[in-house]
Design a protein around this motif. Structure first.
Motif, short mmCIF file in Angstrom:
data_model
loop_
_atom_site.label_atom_id
_atom_site.label_comp_id
_atom_site.label_asym_id
_atom_site.label_seq_id
_atom_site.Cartn_x
_atom_site.Cartn_y
_atom_site.Cartn_z
N GLU A 3 7.10 14.22 66.06
CA GLU A 3 7.85 13.17 65.38
C GLU A 3 6.99 12.48 64.31
O GLU A 3 7.48 12.16 63.22
CB GLU A 3 8.34 12.14 66.39
N GLN A 32 14.28 7.88 64.35
CA GLN A 32 13.78 8.72 65.44
C GLN A 32 14.57 8.50 66.73
O GLN A 32 14.89 9.45 67.44
CB GLN A 32 12.30 8.44 65.70
N GLN A 81 19.98 9.97 63.28
CA GLN A 81 18.97 10.44 64.24
C GLN A 81 18.89 11.96 64.24
O GLN A 81 17.81 12.55 64.32
CB GLN A 81 19.30 9.92 65.64
N GLU A 82 20.02 12.60 64.13
CA GLU A 82 20.04 14.06 64.12
C GLU A 82 19.25 14.62 62.95
O GLU A 82 18.54 15.62 63.08
CB GLU A 82 21.49 14.55 64.07
N HIS A 111 15.46 14.54 63.63
CA HIS A 111 14.98 15.54 64.58
C HIS A 111 15.16 16.97 64.05
O HIS A 111 14.43 17.87 64.49
CB HIS A 111 15.65 15.34 65.94
N MET A 118 15.96 16.66 70.88
CA MET A 118 16.29 15.29 70.51
C MET A 118 16.78 14.53 71.73
O MET A 118 17.72 14.97 72.41
CB MET A 118 17.38 15.27 69.43
N THR A 143 18.61 15.67 76.58
CA THR A 143 18.09 16.11 75.29
C THR A 143 18.93 17.24 74.73
O THR A 143 19.63 17.94 75.46
CB THR A 143 16.63 16.59 75.42
#
Length: 562
Positions: free
Chosen positions: A206, A225, A236-237, A240, A276, A285
């Motif tokens: 990350e 993140q 967020q996607e 990641h 993620m 996840t």
């Protein structure tokens, strides 16, 4: 003990603010570069010429914007001010009195352009900009033990800047690096590896994604993140998906607590995967496949090697269609040379962020791309412009954007300020044992005693907005009260003042020599009159000159580039 009154009496004009000025006009609010979006596009430079700019065209673009804003440009700076500004900007060094006198006496109409070329070709140029980018890369590191590897990065950056390696090639080398860094053998190590090797621990994947976006795209992506970005449109996607490019990077290190035995290795883990965490339940996840911020995914196969993945990322970031790669670099360099950038802070650009003169940024970025990312070419262009060579024009407040109607002052970096002190006073502090290379300042090998303390105290994040970089009481106390500095300020023996007072029995000449050495300019008539009046008032010539030099070294003008 020095008295503050001497600073007020002698150096009243040697400040950042300078004399009061009438407002040049009303500054309009910054306008966004592009509509708010959650993808990177090449929209800002569609139809914009990639033909290399010349200084006259750049000035014409700026002039049109200033006219629209009802702003009047500041006049051109004089030769002395130009020499000091250019030396500090391009080399991080204070010019010597001989440099200033020689330039001022030169009648060649092209002397400014020639000096720009001379300094761009100097060893000091490569060293100064190595330091800047070293700080950009290392300032966010959480594990200071990693700084033991910084000399490898420094040596590599200095070589590349000296060779004027294009910025896209430098970026690609850092993003696709592999191999070892050996602390005991920095010159034989792969310095480009530092960018990825500097991140270790549970969040290394990350961290690499976040720093890649910040350094090479000027985008603060870290807030996405754990959740969708609260202020920008990044999801967020997306964060990641970017991090997934680094999922097969394997980091190995030995001797982390035993410099100089550290050996850090950047290799590949074929089975590496990135997942993620769920926003609501981190235990859940989702397996992520690499996808760039513009939505492209050249290859999503889990069997694509680490090297291929990172090469795809490097091509997407530094590729010819990515406006943001060029814009991020141009925005940074413009800010360093002008005091203010198009978008501030410089590492928070991105789609939808407020930008001053977006059309100028787009044209400059397209020109930088058209020059094949020629770093020295970009700096040559800016420094030759009338826009760069304008007088200081402070705003009504520290955070007022001047729309480049004049130059904006900025504080000298820690190492530039230290080197300026040494240029004026000579070597400072006692010789001592070398500090470990992971000490207070990254990669400052051989820095001991006062030098190490000074650099550590005056260091700041080079990505901060200029108005957010403030002095501190410890900084002031070092400059005012350091026994080592005080000893060098004394007018004795072979010290600077001792030599000046022996060589110039007339106070007019001696005062001029002190100003030239410390501020790289002659005093104004008002400053000279005040200094001489003070010298006569004190009575003891050596003591009065010590006060004069001390005051100038503690002035805002000495601490800044203006």
């Amino acid at each position: 003990m020095r008295q503050f009154v001497s600073l007020l009496l002698i150096s009243a004009s040697a400040t950042l603010a300078g004399p009061p000025q009438q407002p040049a006009g009303e500054v309009r609010p910054a306008t966004p570069l592009a509509p708010r979006s959650n993808v990177l596009t090449d929209e800002p430079w569609r139809g914009v010429s990639t033909k290399p700019l010349i200084a006259a065209e750049l000035d014409k673009l700026i002039a049109a914007e200033l006219k629209q804003d009802h702003l009047k440009a500041a006049p051109r700076i004089g030769d002395e001010a130009f020499v000091r500004r250019l030396y500090l900007d391009l080399t991080g060094q204070l010019p010597l009195p001989a440099d200033v006198r020689e330039f001022a006496a030169d009648k060649d109409s092209q002397k400014r352009a020639k000096l720009i070329d001379k300094l761009l070709a100097s060893d000091e140029f490569a060293k100064h900009w190595m330091r800047y980018w070293r700080d950009v890369i290392t300032v966010k590191l959480s594990d200071r033990r990693v700084l033991a590897m910084t000399p490898s990065l420094q040596m590599w950056l200095e070589r590349e800047f000296a060779a004027n390696t294009p910025w896209d090639k430098l970026a690609k080398q850092m993003l696709t690096a592999k191999g070892d860094i050996r602390v005991a053998e920095p010159e034989a190590s792969a310095g480009a590896n530092f960018f990825l090797l500097a991140h270790n621990g549970d969040d290394q994947t990350e961290e690499r994604a976040s720093e890649t976006a910040r350094v090479f795209l000027g985008i603060q992506l870290g807030c996405a993140q754990c959740h969708d970005h609260p202020f920008d449109a990044w999801k967020q996607e997306q964060f990641h998906e970017l991090a997934a490019y680094f999922s097969k990077v394997r980091y190995g290190v030995t001797g982390l607590n035993m410099p100089p035995q550290i050996v850090a290795t950047l290799a590949s883990n074929p089975g590496g995967r990135h997942r993620m965490p769920d926003k609501d339940d981190p235990k859940k996840t989702t397996l992520m496949q690499p996808k760039f911020l513009d939505g492209s995914a050249p290859s999503t196969s889990v069997f694509v090697s680490d090297g291929e993945r990172r090469q795809q990322l490097a091509d997407a970031i530094a590729g010819p269609q990515n406006f943001w790669f060029a814009a991020a670099f141009v925005n940074r360099m413009w800010g360093e040379l002008m005091g203010q950038s198009f978008s501030m802070p410089v590492d928070d650009l991105g789609p939808g962020r407020p930008v001053v003169m977006p059309n100028v940024l787009a044209r400059l970025s397209a020109s930088f791309k058209g020059s094949e990312y020629d770093i020295k070419g970009l700096m040559r262009l800016v420094c030759n412009s009338e826009t760069y060579q304008r007088e200081l024009r402070p705003g009504e407040s520290a955070d007022t954007h001047l729309h480049f109607a004049g130059s904006t002052p900025k504080r000298l970096t820690a190492e530039t300020l230290w080197d300026s002190l040494v240029t004026v006073l000579g070597p400072l502090g006692p010789l001592g044992q070398r500090e470990q290379s992971y000490g207070p300042m990254p990669g400052r090998r051989g820095a001991v005693g006062l030098e190490a303390s000074f650099i550590n105290e005056f260091r700041f994040d080079p990505s901060l907005k200029p108005d957010e970089i403030e002095g501190s009481i410890p900084q002031a106390l070092i400059l005012m009260n350091s026994p080592d500095i005080q000893a060098k300020v004394r007018a004795t023996g072979t010290n600077l003042l001792g030599r000046i007072l022996d060589a110039y029995p007339q106070d007019n000449d001696a005062v001029r020599a002190v100003y030239l050495r410390s501020l790289a300019r002659k005093p104004s008539d008002k400053e000279a009159d005040k200094a001489i009046a003070y010298i006569r008032k004190v009575g003891k010539r050596s003591e009065a000159y010590e006060d004069l030099l001390w005051a100038l070294l503690n002035s805002a003008e000495f601490l800044s580039r203006k």
